[in-house]
Design an enzyme around this catalytic site. Structure first.
Site: not given
Length: 286
Positions: A187, A183-184
């Protein structure tokens, strides 16, 4: 989520971090000037929630007692839900070294063997970024109880200036850490590929778009995760509902977001184009 809470010792930089996409490349995350002006005029910052300190007389949890005595009080209903959270936080403090060591071992394993983590690391490297043990850090993340009873906690975060934070005390297992790290890393890729307004002060559409993409591509909304971990056995639109709900929750954490209705509106505005954008993957991998 993308709310950055990294330690000051991490770093994440790239010569391509200032590159931006054209509206044709990412129309949903690039509103025109009139939309930006309207949004800036209507958005106001929310006051920070007030957090509660433990009061044994109110919660029933007494830190001066042995941990097992408080645990017995929990299972016999002598400690309030707020007290349970304060107890949990104290246990996280006591087990911080153990949790961080386990997180670091799992992080090393995933960088070496996880297909999705290795793929995203290579895609970040292709944009002149670098993610490794020096800027993907395992730390204990304090949880806090808000005055309205909400428990404010996080699993990780990304900051363009620092890198990725993994909240070691919140990781259930290696698979959970893999989802959080992926997820990160989405980003991080978005940061290098586009000019993302991480603060959300003037444009929450950026935050909404990257949160949609991160929840969609990380695997955290796959059916097995939703059903076995979160108890959501819905068979229709489960994936879309999960991505939308997690994006709304993350946007709500931004200071510029007024409430859940505001977050929902912004997510809906960018949904079609951002949910269809699977880059750097060709399809949803997990």
């Amino acid at each position: 989520m993308a709310t950055p809470h990294p330690p000051p010792t991490a770093s994440f930089s790239s010569s391509s971090s200032s590159s931006s996409s054209s509206p044709r490349e990412h129309p949903a995350s690039q509103p025109n000037q009139q939309q930006q002006q309207q949004q800036q005029q209507t958005e106001t910052s929310c006051p920070l929630p007030r957090f509660l300190e433990n009061d044994p007389a109110r919660t029933g949890y007494d830190p001066s007692l042995k941990w097992w005595m408080n645990y017995f009080k929990i299972i016999t209903g002598q400690i309030t839900p707020e007290g349970v959270e304060h107890y949990r936080e104290d246990r996280y403090k006591a087990n911080e070294a153990r949790d961080c060591a386990r997180c670091e071992a799992d992080r090393a394993y995933l960088f070496k063997y996880s297909p999705v983590i290795r793929f995203l690391r290579d895609k970040v490297a292709a944009l002149n970024g670098e993610l490794d043990e020096s800027n993907v850090l395992c730390r204990r993340c304090p949880a806090r109880v808000a005055e309205d009873g909400r428990v404010v906690r996080q699993g990780g975060g990304f900051s363009p200036e620092h890198g990725i934070l993994i909240c070691a005390n919140e990781m259930r297992d290696r698979s959970h850490l893999e989802d959080t790290l992926a997820h990160e890393m989405v980003h991080a890729w978005d940061h290098l590929r586009w000019k993302v307004d991480w603060s959300g002060g003037g444009n929450l559409r950026h935050a909404a778009c990257t949160e949609i993409r991160a929840s969609m591509l990380s695997g955290e909304c796959r059916w097995t995760r939703e059903s076995l971990t979160r108890g959501n056995w819905t068979l229709t639109q489960q994936f879309q509902n999960c991505v939308r709900a997690r994006a709304i929750k993350s946007v709500m954490a931004r200071p510029a977001c007024r409430d859940d209705l505001h977050a929902t509106r912004v997510v809906n505005e960018v949904w079609d184009s951002c949910f269809a954008d699977k880059r750097p993957f060709e399809e949803i991998y997990r």
